[in-house]
Design a protein around this motif. Structure first.
Motif, short mmCIF file in Angstrom:
data_model
loop_
_atom_site.label_atom_id
_atom_site.label_comp_id
_atom_site.label_asym_id
_atom_site.label_seq_id
_atom_site.Cartn_x
_atom_site.Cartn_y
_atom_site.Cartn_z
N ILE A 127 0.86 -1.18 0.00
CA ILE A 127 0.00 0.00 0.00
C ILE A 127 0.89 1.23 0.00
CG2 ILE A 127 -1.71 1.34 1.28
CD1 ILE A 127 -2.76 -1.27 2.44
N ALA A 128 0.67 2.12 -0.94
CA ALA A 128 1.43 3.36 -1.02
C ALA A 128 0.54 4.50 -0.56
CB ALA A 128 1.92 3.61 -2.43
N ASP A 129 0.93 5.15 0.52
CA ASP A 129 0.20 6.31 1.03
C ASP A 129 0.99 7.55 0.62
OD1 ASP A 129 -1.05 8.33 2.38
OD2 ASP A 129 -0.98 7.39 4.36
N ALA A 130 0.72 8.02 -0.61
CA ALA A 130 1.43 9.19 -1.15
C ALA A 130 0.47 10.37 -1.29
CB ALA A 130 2.06 8.85 -2.49
N HIS A 131 -0.47 10.48 -0.37
CA HIS A 131 -1.49 11.52 -0.48
C HIS A 131 -0.92 12.92 -0.33
CE1 HIS A 131 -4.01 7.94 0.33
NE2 HIS A 131 -4.86 8.57 -0.44
N SER A 132 0.11 13.08 0.50
CA SER A 132 0.70 14.41 0.65
C SER A 132 1.36 14.86 -0.64
CB SER A 132 1.73 14.40 1.79
OG SER A 132 1.08 14.26 3.04
N LEU A 133 2.02 13.94 -1.34
CA LEU A 133 2.63 14.28 -2.63
C LEU A 133 1.55 14.72 -3.61
CD1 LEU A 133 5.14 14.31 -4.47
CD2 LEU A 133 4.61 11.95 -5.06
N GLU A 134 0.44 14.01 -3.64
CA GLU A 134 -0.64 14.38 -4.56
C GLU A 134 -1.24 15.73 -4.19
OE1 GLU A 134 -3.43 11.17 -4.71
OE2 GLU A 134 -2.09 9.87 -5.87
N ARG A 135 -1.39 15.99 -2.89
CA ARG A 135 -1.97 17.27 -2.46
C ARG A 135 -1.02 18.44 -2.69
NH1 ARG A 135 -3.71 16.41 3.58
NH2 ARG A 135 -4.18 18.66 3.38
N ALA A 136 0.26 18.18 -2.61
CA ALA A 136 1.23 19.26 -2.86
C ALA A 136 1.20 19.69 -4.32
CB ALA A 136 2.63 18.80 -2.47
N GLY A 137 0.92 18.76 -5.22
CA GLY A 137 0.75 19.09 -6.63
C GLY A 137 1.94 19.81 -7.24
N SER A 138 1.65 20.85 -8.01
CA SER A 138 2.69 21.55 -8.76
C SER A 138 3.63 22.36 -7.89
CB SER A 138 2.04 22.47 -9.80
OG SER A 138 1.24 23.45 -9.17
N ARG A 139 3.33 22.51 -6.60
CA ARG A 139 4.24 23.25 -5.73
C ARG A 139 5.61 22.60 -5.65
NH1 ARG A 139 0.11 24.02 -0.71
NH2 ARG A 139 -0.55 21.97 -1.52
N ILE A 140 5.69 21.28 -5.85
CA ILE A 140 7.01 20.64 -5.77
C ILE A 140 7.88 21.00 -6.97
CG2 ILE A 140 5.99 18.70 -4.49
CD1 ILE A 140 6.48 16.98 -7.02
N LEU A 141 7.26 21.49 -8.06
CA LEU A 141 8.01 21.82 -9.27
C LEU A 141 8.46 23.28 -9.32
CD1 LEU A 141 5.83 20.00 -11.97
CD2 LEU A 141 7.83 19.12 -10.75
N GLN A 142 8.12 24.05 -8.31
CA GLN A 142 8.42 25.48 -8.33
C GLN A 142 9.89 25.80 -8.56
OE1 GLN A 142 6.56 27.67 -5.15
NE2 GLN A 142 7.87 29.47 -5.46
N PRO A 143 10.84 25.02 -8.00
CA PRO A 143 12.25 25.33 -8.26
C PRO A 143 12.65 25.27 -9.74
CG PRO A 143 12.05 23.91 -6.35
CD PRO A 143 10.70 23.96 -6.99
N LEU A 144 11.83 24.62 -10.57
CA LEU A 144 12.14 24.55 -12.00
C LEU A 144 11.65 25.77 -12.76
CD1 LEU A 144 11.36 20.79 -12.71
CD2 LEU A 144 13.60 21.88 -12.69
N THR A 145 10.91 26.66 -12.08
CA THR A 145 10.38 27.85 -12.75
C THR A 145 10.76 29.15 -12.07
OG1 THR A 145 8.28 27.65 -11.52
CG2 THR A 145 8.40 26.58 -13.68
#
Length: 313
Positions: A126-144
């Motif tokens: 079971i993968a509980d990756a709900h925080s990653l899904e909720r963070a969404g595009s915010r994790i990509l901000q350093p690329l922009t």
């Protein structure tokens, strides 16, 4: 560790990529809780074994393999500011990963993955990756925002992306012109998330790393072999497809060319993280100048060494 893994893959010291090369891993960074038993297991089994907690997640597993080659991969993910998250960040840094751009929130707990493995392989996970899904595009901000790249200066290196991201975010990455010059390497994370990679088929962008079941889900059919699956993925639009099939032959397909090779026969002592190790070793060999056949062979050797337990978790 750097030379030990290189030797396991058949690479010499001069074949390892430059330590200054920047490579980014986007996706899940979490705690793996793994129960392993030497017994064959089925539904309802209650057997003795060992339970471990280790840093994991597809993106982190890939990054840890890069680090074993002497690279310092950059992680783009989310980790909570809870005690588990603080401990995980410290562990990632100790393993040689750059965590300075990881998105950290007071409101999102640190993700977790739980699996049970027996002598007959993976029983359940079971993968509980709900925080990653909720963070969404915010994790990509350093690329922009200019931290790692920007619209004016897009990132031109290699980026490993895992399917624990939401379908919407993966679709955005597949279509965004900002990634036109990026060497995208994509893995689905699990069969249950394989169809999230459909945008990369439609866009003809990136290198797909999938197993036989995941290839079947993407193509809405079943396959008897990795070469057939890889060929079909390319026919459906993939720029390049790397398909594994456990102890049977793996394949690398591009338009007009398919190569295949069987992995070494080893005693399997673990399975969680094997595909991620294969992918990272393949990327290192591929970008290090190895030909397609050699890169496939080196990656299969690395994965075999990992599942046999010769490379520490």
């Amino acid at each position: 560790m750097r030379l030990a893994l290189a030797a396991a893959c058949g690479l010499g010291q001069n074949d390892i990529m430059n330590e200054d090369l920047q490579i980014i891993c986007i996706g899940s960074v979490l705690w793996d809780v793994i129960g392993r038993s030497a017994s064959n297991m089925r539904q309802g089994s209650d057997v003795p074994g060992h339970i471990t907690r280790l840093p994991g997640g597809v993106a982190l597993n890939i990054a840890m393999t890069f680090a074993r080659f002497g690279l310092r991969p950059v992680l783009l993910s989310t980790v909570g500011r809870d005690p588990e998250g603080n401990e995980l960040i410290e562990a990632c840094e100790a393993l040689g990963c750059d965590t300075q751009f990881v998105y950290r929130s007071e409101d999102l707990p640190t993700d977790r993955y739980m699996a049970v493995e027996g002598a007959n392989g993976l029983i359940a996970a079971i993968a509980d990756a709900h925080s990653l899904e909720r963070a969404g595009s915010r994790i990509l901000q350093p690329l922009t925002d200019g931290s790692l790249a920007s619209a004016d200066k897009p990132f031109k290196g290699a980026v490993a992306v895992d399917g624990n991201l939401t379908a919407a975010l993966l679709d955005e990455i597949a279509r965004d012109p900002a990634y036109d010059g990026t060497d995208l390497r994509i893995a689905p994370a699990s069969p249950g998330k394989a169809e999230r990679l459909m945008p990369f088929l439609r866009a003809g962008r990136g290198v797909l790393y999938v197993n036989l079941e995941e290839a079947g889900l993407l193509c809405q059919t079943t396959f008897d072999s990795a070469p057939l699956a890889a060929a079909k993925l390319v026919e459906r639009g993939a720029a390049r497809a790397i398909v594994t099939n456990g102890g049977d032959a793996a394949a690398d397909a591009i338009p007009g060319s398919i190569i295949a090779e069987r992995p070494p026969e080893v005693l399997v002592t673990r399975v969680t993280g094997a595909g991620d190790t294969f992918m990272a070793a393949h990327i290192v060999a591929d970008l290090g100048g190895a030909g397609r056949a050699e890169a496939l062979s080196l990656a299969l050797d690395a994965a075999a060494t990992y599942v046999s337990g010769d490379i520490p978790s």
